[in-house]
Design an enzyme around this catalytic site. Structure first.
Site, PDB file in Angstrom:
ATOM      1  N   GLU A 110       0.829  -1.208   0.000  1.00  0.00           N
ATOM      2  CA  GLU A 110       0.000   0.000   0.000  1.00  0.00           C
ATOM      3  C   GLU A 110       0.864   1.257   0.000  1.00  0.00           C
ATOM      4  OE1 GLU A 110      -4.221  -0.829   1.949  1.00  0.00           O
ATOM      5  OE2 GLU A 110      -2.600  -1.368   3.313  1.00  0.00           O
ATOM      6  N   GLU A 130      -4.150 -10.163   3.362  1.00  0.00           N
ATOM      7  CA  GLU A 130      -5.064  -9.885   4.473  1.00  0.00           C
ATOM      8  C   GLU A 130      -6.221 -10.868   4.559  1.00  0.00           C
ATOM      9  OE1 GLU A 130      -2.882  -6.032   3.845  1.00  0.00           O
ATOM     10  OE2 GLU A 130      -3.643  -7.666   2.605  1.00  0.00           O
TER      11      GLU A 130
END
Length: 256
Positions: A110, A130
């Protein structure tokens, strides 16, 4: 404090330095990153940044799971300190080159997605895992990844949690260059120095035109680009650029 920060020739070098923990982020590193990006944004002497990690194994694997706040605390708070996010501000207008020296996973990817250029070591691997731990790439991953690569590929990464290697990342456009590990920092420095040598107002305007333009319909984006061109037209630096070209010398930029 887990993050090194130096400035040299208008370039900021920001290096995650926790190789023993795969350059994952503990609370102290989060705090330091927030401070650094705030300083980069405010320091007029800085024209471009290089963001990387120590070693050849990992750029960043996101949050240090051994030091993760308990579930009852807001996880976003760890990634935000004093109102300053650790994710580079995509609307800072000073370009950021991410030199990905290994794993870029979760929050690490990210952060890389928030940068303007991404170059990688041949050992680099990318992914959002995730879903394997009942979580979500909740900072910018679900929004920035499908804007950076084809949607189908982004969905595959986000839904399966599988990693892709540097060759695949290059193929789908997630990165622009692959280089052997020993040459990664040299290439990042080369690109940074090329950018820093250009007119700083023009560099900022080019980034702004792209980032803001992508949020607009095409005709509005073109009109916005014309507006920025007009703003640059009468600057001291543009006049200096023309003089330097005519006189066959390097320009002396003032950022005015």
């Amino acid at each position: 404090m887990g993050v090194d920060f130096i400035k040299e020739n208008h370039v900021a070098y920001v290096t995650l330095n926790r190789p023993e923990a795969m350059n994952s982020l503990d609370p102290e590193s989060v705090q330091r990153l927030a401070e650094i990006w705030s300083e980069v944004k405010k320091d007029n002497d800085i024209r471009v940044s290089v963001f990387t990690g120590t070693g050849e194994k990992s750029f960043c694997t996101g949050t240090d799971m051994k030091k993760t706040p308990p579930p009852e605390e807001c996880m976003a708070a760890m990634w935000l300190r004093d109102g300053q996010p650790i994710i580079p501000d995509m609307k800072m207008w000073k370009p950021i080159i991410c030199a990905i020296n290994g794993y870029a996973i979760g929050g690490g990817l990210e952060m890389a997605l928030a940068c303007d250029m991404r170059i990688a070591s041949s050992k680099a691997k990318f992914g959002f895992t995730e879903v394997k731990v009942a979580s979500l790439a909740g900072l910018n991953g679900t929004q920035c990844l499908p804007r950076a690569i084809p949607q189908a590929v982004a969905m595959k990464m986000l839904l399966t949690g599988e990693l892709i290697d540097a060759e695949e990342a290059l193929r789908v456009g997630l990165i622009s260059d692959i280089v052997e590990p020993a040459g990664l920092q040299e290439l990042a420095k080369k690109y940074a120095e090329k950018i820093a040598a250009n007119a700083p107002l023009s560099v900022k305007a080019a980034k702004q035109a792209v980032v803001m333009g992508l949020e607009m319909p095409l005709d509005q984006g073109i009109a916005f680009s014309h507006l920025l061109w007009g703003v640059l037209r009468d600057t001291e630096d543009r006049k200096e650029g023309f003089r330097a070209f005519a006189e066959k010398r390097s320009p002396q930029w003032k950022g005015k």
